[in-house]
Structures are given as structure tokens and as C-alpha cells.
Design an enzyme around this catalytic site. Structure first.
Site, PDB file in Angstrom:
ATOM      1  N   LYS A 172      30.542   9.057  35.913  1.00 30.15           N
ATOM      2  CA  LYS A 172      29.633   7.765  36.749  1.00 30.15           C
ATOM      3  C   LYS A 172      30.533   6.472  36.973  1.00 30.15           C
ATOM      4  O   LYS A 172      30.840   6.257  35.782  1.00 30.15           O
ATOM      5  CB  LYS A 172      27.819   7.979  37.213  1.00 30.15           C
ATOM      6  CG  LYS A 172      27.220   7.154  37.325  1.00 30.15           C
ATOM      7  CD  LYS A 172      26.065   6.313  37.641  1.00 30.15           C
ATOM      8  CE  LYS A 172      26.517   4.800  36.505  1.00 30.15           C
ATOM      9  NZ  LYS A 172      26.754   3.563  36.900  1.00 30.15           N
ATOM     10  N   CYS A 282      36.176  -4.317  23.868  1.00 26.92           N
ATOM     11  CA  CYS A 282      34.655  -3.930  22.896  1.00 26.92           C
ATOM     12  C   CYS A 282      35.814  -4.080  21.288  1.00 26.92           C
ATOM     13  O   CYS A 282      34.941  -4.366  20.497  1.00 26.92           O
ATOM     14  CB  CYS A 282      34.138  -2.345  22.691  1.00 26.92           C
ATOM     15  SG  CYS A 282      35.851  -1.457  23.217  1.00 26.92           S
ATOM     16  N   GLU A 378      28.128  -9.757  20.665  1.00 24.10           N
ATOM     17  CA  GLU A 378      28.592  -9.803  21.272  1.00 24.10           C
ATOM     18  C   GLU A 378      29.095 -10.528  22.411  1.00 24.10           C
ATOM     19  O   GLU A 378      28.079 -10.474  23.334  1.00 24.10           O
ATOM     20  CB  GLU A 378      29.418  -8.201  21.961  1.00 24.10           C
ATOM     21  CG  GLU A 378      30.398  -7.632  22.190  1.00 24.10           C
ATOM     22  CD  GLU A 378      30.606  -6.270  22.630  1.00 24.10           C
ATOM     23  OE1 GLU A 378      29.604  -5.282  23.413  1.00 24.10           O
ATOM     24  OE2 GLU A 378      31.594  -5.521  22.482  1.00 24.10           O
TER      25      GLU A 378
HETATM   26  P1  NAD Z   1      26.569  -1.621  30.208  1.00 27.01           P
HETATM   27  O1  NAD Z   1      25.949  -0.853  28.974  1.00 27.01           O
HETATM   28  O2  NAD Z   1      25.511  -2.045  31.132  1.00 27.01           O
HETATM   29  O3  NAD Z   1      26.946  -0.201  31.372  1.00 27.01           O
HETATM   30  C1  NAD Z   1      28.209   0.784  30.879  1.00 27.01           C
HETATM   31  C2  NAD Z   1      27.099   2.052  31.457  1.00 27.01           C
HETATM   32  O4  NAD Z   1      26.350   2.692  31.816  1.00 27.01           O
HETATM   33  C3  NAD Z   1      27.419   1.889  33.304  1.00 27.01           C
HETATM   34  O5  NAD Z   1      27.830   3.051  34.623  1.00 27.01           O
HETATM   35  C4  NAD Z   1      26.373   1.624  33.916  1.00 27.01           C
HETATM   36  O6  NAD Z   1      25.790   1.526  35.439  1.00 27.01           O
HETATM   37  C5  NAD Z   1      25.382   2.713  33.259  1.00 27.01           C
HETATM   38  N1  NAD Z   1      23.935   2.308  33.002  1.00 27.01           N
HETATM   39  C6  NAD Z   1      23.189   1.029  32.417  1.00 27.01           C
HETATM   40  N2  NAD Z   1      22.294   2.190  32.262  1.00 27.01           N
HETATM   41  C7  NAD Z   1      21.563   2.870  31.680  1.00 27.01           C
HETATM   42  C8  NAD Z   1      20.519   3.898  31.448  1.00 27.01           C
HETATM   43  N3  NAD Z   1      19.494   3.479  31.375  1.00 27.01           N
HETATM   44  N4  NAD Z   1      21.180   4.912  31.784  1.00 27.01           N
HETATM   45  C9  NAD Z   1      22.997   5.881  32.288  1.00 27.01           C
HETATM   46  N5  NAD Z   1      23.579   4.506  32.366  1.00 27.01           N
HETATM   47  C10 NAD Z   1      23.052   3.766  32.579  1.00 27.01           C
HETATM   48  O7  NAD Z   1      27.860  -2.453  29.805  1.00 27.01           O
HETATM   49  P2  NAD Z   1      28.844  -3.033  30.615  1.00 27.01           P
HETATM   50  O8  NAD Z   1      28.268  -4.040  30.904  1.00 27.01           O
HETATM   51  O9  NAD Z   1      29.302  -1.977  32.127  1.00 27.01           O
HETATM   52  O10 NAD Z   1      30.151  -2.833  30.038  1.00 27.01           O
HETATM   53  C11 NAD Z   1      30.173  -3.675  28.351  1.00 27.01           C
HETATM   54  C12 NAD Z   1      30.010  -2.853  27.049  1.00 27.01           C
HETATM   55  O11 NAD Z   1      30.478  -1.640  27.018  1.00 27.01           O
HETATM   56  C13 NAD Z   1      30.488  -3.938  25.782  1.00 27.01           C
HETATM   57  O12 NAD Z   1      29.787  -3.500  25.097  1.00 27.01           O
HETATM   58  C14 NAD Z   1      31.774  -3.320  25.481  1.00 27.01           C
HETATM   59  O13 NAD Z   1      31.833  -3.692  23.713  1.00 27.01           O
HETATM   60  C15 NAD Z   1      31.094  -1.594  25.741  1.00 27.01           C
HETATM   61  N6  NAD Z   1      32.754  -1.017  25.842  1.00 27.01           N
HETATM   62  C16 NAD Z   1      32.841  -0.603  24.964  1.00 27.01           C
HETATM   63  C17 NAD Z   1      33.967   0.553  24.441  1.00 27.01           C
HETATM   64  C18 NAD Z   1      33.794   1.355  23.237  1.00 27.01           C
HETATM   65  O14 NAD Z   1      34.703   2.356  22.695  1.00 27.01           O
HETATM   66  N7  NAD Z   1      33.350   1.524  21.774  1.00 27.01           N
HETATM   67  C19 NAD Z   1      34.945   0.023  25.530  1.00 27.01           C
HETATM   68  C20 NAD Z   1      34.542  -0.456  26.103  1.00 27.01           C
HETATM   69  C21 NAD Z   1      33.373  -1.263  26.130  1.00 27.01           C
END
Ligand code: NAD
Length: 475
Positions: A172, A282, A378
Site C-alpha cells: 500500500k 526517521c 519527532e
Molecule cells: P504515517 O504513520 O502517518 O503513515 C504511514 C502509512 O500508514 C501510510 O501509508 C498511511 O496511509 C498508513 N496508515 C495510516 N493509518 C493507518 C492505520 N490505522 N492502519 C494501517 N495503515 C495506516 O506516517 P507518515 O507521516 O506517512 O510518515 C512519517 C513517519 O514515518 C515518521 O514518524 C517517520 O519517523 C516514520 N518513518 C520511519 C522509518 C523507519 O525506518 N523507522 C522510515 C521512514 C519513516
């Protein structure tokens, strides 16, 4: 979208914006619940009724072909990544595109050597001899859910090891960068020979599709990257069917500058690191821990280095920093900076929005209270918080004073002292004097609330494998 080997449209679409201009890049399909069900059913069928899970040679050939196809289409993907993610062109030659493509190469090659079987010693039991062994099998249907910041890296670091393991996947896309991930699906459908149903790619603007996937009884495992808040919701949702859950979540990593370090080079590292992809990483070190007696001197040097960060059009090869992904994200960053100042931090430089597009100035906050919001939460923007420490023990205590544990860095003239300090900080990766820990063969992931499990490397393949232990009576 790619569902069961076919490229399909949806009745409704949503708009994807170029964050550097605020203009539309294109329309992405909005998957319905029926589309999501169809994708899961296709992945289930491909896993349960075809030879994909057991034919290692076929999987190695498909991964090899996927790697070739990505290399052949790299320049189209590069332009799309610049336009939709706002990734600076120079970053696409590293972690935004060229390195992610090599993750596929790494897992294609790993399959040649990797043993899916492990023999155990023969044992005596009940007066008989027993031969025992362990076979590693694919975990099943994987739901892979990714965020917007490094769409190629995050998709391929899940897809390549999952396919190498013999899993089938529903990927997704992020609502903010759907077109990049859909392009990957298109390349897979049209050029790779990966059998129908093995990879399915869907997009949607809201969380409903992700929620459906994480609770679905036909999904065996979830590989999620995103915020810690969403990670918690996913873990909870997956608990009803006791799925395997792999989580890569947020971070608040510390860079520690010890009193014997060269402050100028540490300041340069700190400044350029926090502005990498406008702070939307991240594992970036967003807290700079400095000896109290050198606080003002280092702050001045970091401010000087930030002035050299070129920001603007991400398509320009000389641009170091591009925009934030959206107006919403920029408002969030700006709100946190303003609250930090209200809480007593000093705004040394930056702190302003820059239009058009969703740009934000490289921002430095000094004299930050280690317990304040800006030191704990963050930001996901180009904002560095400087915190003073008294001695090495105090630095370790402050570095560990967070719910996160994704990464960290230390600068010191004494490598042994630096490594000793790194060992005391609870995080999944660590950079000593600018060392680069990131690559297809290196496990990446977090301690504490930064996640569960490891992506990339052999550990990344093992995440997608079950172990079955066999025993036969031999005498
Ligand atoms: P997010 O958590 O808002 O969304 C990530 C994904 O999850 C999206 O595809 C979203 O549609 C989906 N999603 C949202 N709610 C959901 C639910 N209830 N159930 C299932 N899927 C759901 O994150 P974002 O704002 O897109 O990205 C930023 C975040 O990602 C930051 O916190 C960052 O630290 C993290 N990140 C972590 C890493 C790592 O490797 N640790 C790498 C990149 C980004």
C-alpha cells in the site's frame, strides 16, 4: 493499481501534489474495500496454490529481472521521485533511488547462498535415535504499508526480501507519494515476469485500506514503516488475528559531540544531517548534545554551517534541501518550533516558511530543555535542537531520555571512547565520527518505541521466514 497481475483503475481518484510548487503531479486511484479484498485474495491464491513459495530459482530469476528493469527505468523513476516526493536530485543518486535499487540486487544474490535448511544434532529419546532439522519457509501473505519520505527505499526494502523469502505481497502506497509506488507496480506488471498475484500494489488517500489490511484474516504478516502512533494502532489491529508484525517507526536520535571532538567538523555534520531531505528522515540526528562549556561556540558553528545549506528547486543538481511534503506537515513543524521558543529555547536561525511550495528554513534552536516537546517529539522537518550536557554519563543519560531508539552518532578524537559511549545508548544503528551504517547488507531498525525487527541484510530476509522443525526416527 496492480491487482492479480492486471493494471486496474478505480472509479475515484485523488490528487498528488508536487511539494516544491504545490501544483498537481497527477491523479492516483482510490482503492475501494473491494479492490483491497481482491488484492488480498490474489496474494493468498498465489501463495497457497502456485509454486512461488517453494521455487527459489524462479524467485531469484524474478528478482534479478526486477533489478534490471529498475536500472533500465531509473531515469523515469528519478524524475517522478523529484516531482512527487520533493527529493533533491543529489539524494536520488543515494538513498532516494540508486541505493534502494541495489537492495533488489542484494537479495537476488543472497538467494544463491542462503540456506533454507539447518540440520540439528541427532538425539536419543525413548530408546530411539531421532534425526532433526529445521526448514525455513515463507511467512505467507504480507501487507506492506509505507510512508512518504523515502518511497523507493521503503517499498523495495520490504518487497525484495519478502519476495526472496517466497511471500506474496500487497503493497500500500503512501497517500502523499502514490504515483512513485504505482510506477513500481506498473514496471513489475509489464516487464518482470513475476507471476500474477505475487505482487499487488494499491493506493488510497486515507487510513481505511491500511486498517482493512492489518485486520484481514488472510494476511499473515505486516511490514509497516511510519509513525509510532500508527505503529501502535497497527499492532493493536493485528492482535485480533495474532499476525507477525514488523515495525519501523519514528526516531529522535542524538548526535553527541564529546569535549575532545573537532567542533567545526561535528557542526558541519550536524547541520547537513538535519537538513537531509528537509529533515524528513526517521534516523536523522535531530538532537545535538554538546559539552556545556562549548555550547555557544558549537551553536555558532552550526548556524554558520546551516547558512551554507542550499535549498530550493529539488530538480536542480546543486540543491541540497528540498521542500516538506505538504502544507499540513509544514504547519506541524512550524507549530513545534514556535512552541519550543515559547517554552524557553533560543531561536538562533530559521523558523520561517518559504513560499511557493512547502519549504521551511533550516532552523536551529539552542539551550533546549531535554524534557521539552522539541527534545522529545519527532519534528520531521529541518530543525536541530541543541542540548548541553555536563559529562559523558550525562550525555548518555540525555541521549537515552526518549521513547525512541532508532539511531545515534558520536564525535570524538578518541575512537575507543566514542564506541564505548555508543554501546551505552539504546538504538539500532550508530555512526561514529560520520561513519555510514546504511546499506542493503546492513540491518536497520529500532529499539524501544522506534520499532520491532530489522529491515535489510540477512536479518531483513529472516523477518519473512517461518521455521518448521522436523524429526524422524532413524533407529
Ligand atoms: P504515517 O504513520 O502517518 O503513515 C504511514 C502509512 O500508514 C501510510 O501509508 C498511511 O496511509 C498508513 N496508515 C495510516 N493509518 C493507518 C492505520 N490505522 N492502519 C494501517 N495503515 C495506516 O506516517 P507518515 O507521516 O506517512 O510518515 C512519517 C513517519 O514515518 C515518521 O514518524 C517517520 O519517523 C516514520 N518513518 C520511519 C522509518 C523507519 O525506518 N523507522 C522510515 C521512514 C519513516
Amino acid at each position: 493499481m496492480l491487482i492479480d497481475g492486471k493494471l486496474v483503475e478505480s472509479t475515484r481518484t485523488f490528487t498528488s501534489l508536487n511539494p516544491a510548487t504545490g501544483q498537481e503531479v497527477g491523479q492516483a486511484p482510490e482503492a475501494t474495500a473491494a479492490d483491497t479484498e481482491a488484492a488480498v485474495a490474489a496474494a493468498r491464491r498465489a501463495f497457497d496454490t502456485t509454486g512461488w513459495a517453494t521455487d527459489t530459482e524462479l524467485r531469484a530469476r524474478c528478482l534479478d529481472r526486477l533489478h534490471q528493469v529498475l536500472v533500465e527505468h531509473k531515469e523515469e523513476l528519478r524524475e517522478l521521485t523529484i516531482a512527487e516526493a520533493g527529493a533533491p536530485r543529489m539524494l536520488t543518486h543515494g538513498n532516494q533511488l540508486d541505493i534502494p535499487i541495489e537492495i533488489v540486487r542484494y537479495y537476488a544474490d543472497l538467494l544463491a547462498d542462503f540456506s533454507f535448511r539447518e540440520d540439528l544434532a541427532e538425539v536419543e529419546s525413548n530408546g530411539r535415535r531421532h534425526r532433526r532439522w529445521v526448514e525455513k519457509e515463507a511467512a505467507g501473505v504480507v501487507a506492506a504499508i509505507i510512508p512518504y519520505n523515502y518511497p523507493n527505499q521503503l517499498a523495495l526494502a520490504k518487497l525484495a526480501p519478502a519476495l526472496a523469502a517466497g511471500c506474496t505481497v500487497v503493497l500500500k502506497a503512501s497517500p502523499d507519494t502514490p504515483l512513485i509506488t504505482l510506477a513500481l507496480g506498473e514496471l513489475i506488471a509489464e516487464h518482470t515476469g513475476i507471476p500474477p498475484g505475487v505482487v499487488n500494489v494499491i493506493s488510497s488517500p486515507g487510513p481505511a485500506v491500511g486498517q482493512l489490511l492489518t485486520a484481514h484474516p488472510d494476511v499473515d504478516a505486516i511490514s509497516f514503516t511510519g509513525s509510532t502512533a500508527t505503529g501502535r494502532a497497527i499492532m493493536e489491529s493485528a492482535s485480533s488475528t495474532v499476525k507477525r508484525v514488523f515495525l519501523e517507526l519514528g526516531g529522535k536520535s542524538a548526535m553527541v559531540v564529546l569535549d575532545d571532538a573537532d567542533p567545526a567538523s561535528a557542526a558541519m555534520f550536524a547541520a547537513f544531517t538535519v537538513c537531509s531531505h528537509a529533515g524528513q528522515g526517521c534516523a536523522l540526528t535531530t538532537r545535538l548534545l554538546v559539552p556545556r562549556e562549548r555550547h555557544d561556540e558549537i551553536v555558532e558553528q552550526v548556524a554558520g554551517a546551516l547558512a551554507h545549506v542550499s535549498y530550493g528547486d529539488p530538480a536542480d543538481p546543486k540543491t541540497y534541501m528540498g521542500p516538506l511534503i505538504s502544507g499540513r506537515q509544514r504547519d506541524k513543524v512550524d507549530g513545534m518550533v514556535q512552541r519550543a521558543v515559547a517554552a524557553g529555547a533560543t531561536l538562533v536561525t530559521g523558523g520561517k516558511k518559504v513560499d511557493p511550495g512547502f519549504f521551511y528554513e533550516p532552523t536551529l534552536l539552542s539551550n533546549v530543555d531535554p524534557d521539552s516537546e522539541i527534545a522529545q517529539e519527532e519534528v520531521f522537518g529541518p530543525v536541530l535542537a541543541v542540548i548541553a550536557f555536563e559529562d559523558d554519563d550525562d550525555a548518555v543519560r540525555i541521549a537515552n531520555n526518549t521513547i525512541y531508539g532508532l539511531s545515534g552518532a558520536v564525535h570524538s578524537a578518541d575512537e575507543e571512547r566514542a564506541v564505548a559511549l555508543a554501546r551505552r545508548i539504546r538504538s539500532g544503528t550508530f555512526s561514529i565520527n560520520g561513519g555510514n551504517y546504511f546499506g542493503p547488507d546492513a540491518p536497520f531498525g529500532g529499539y524501544k518505541q522506534s520499532g520491532v525487527g530489522r529491515e535489510m541484510g540477512v536479518a531483513g530476509l529472516e523477518e519473512f521466514l517461518e521455521r518448521k522443525t522436523f524429526a524422524v526416527v532413524v533407529g
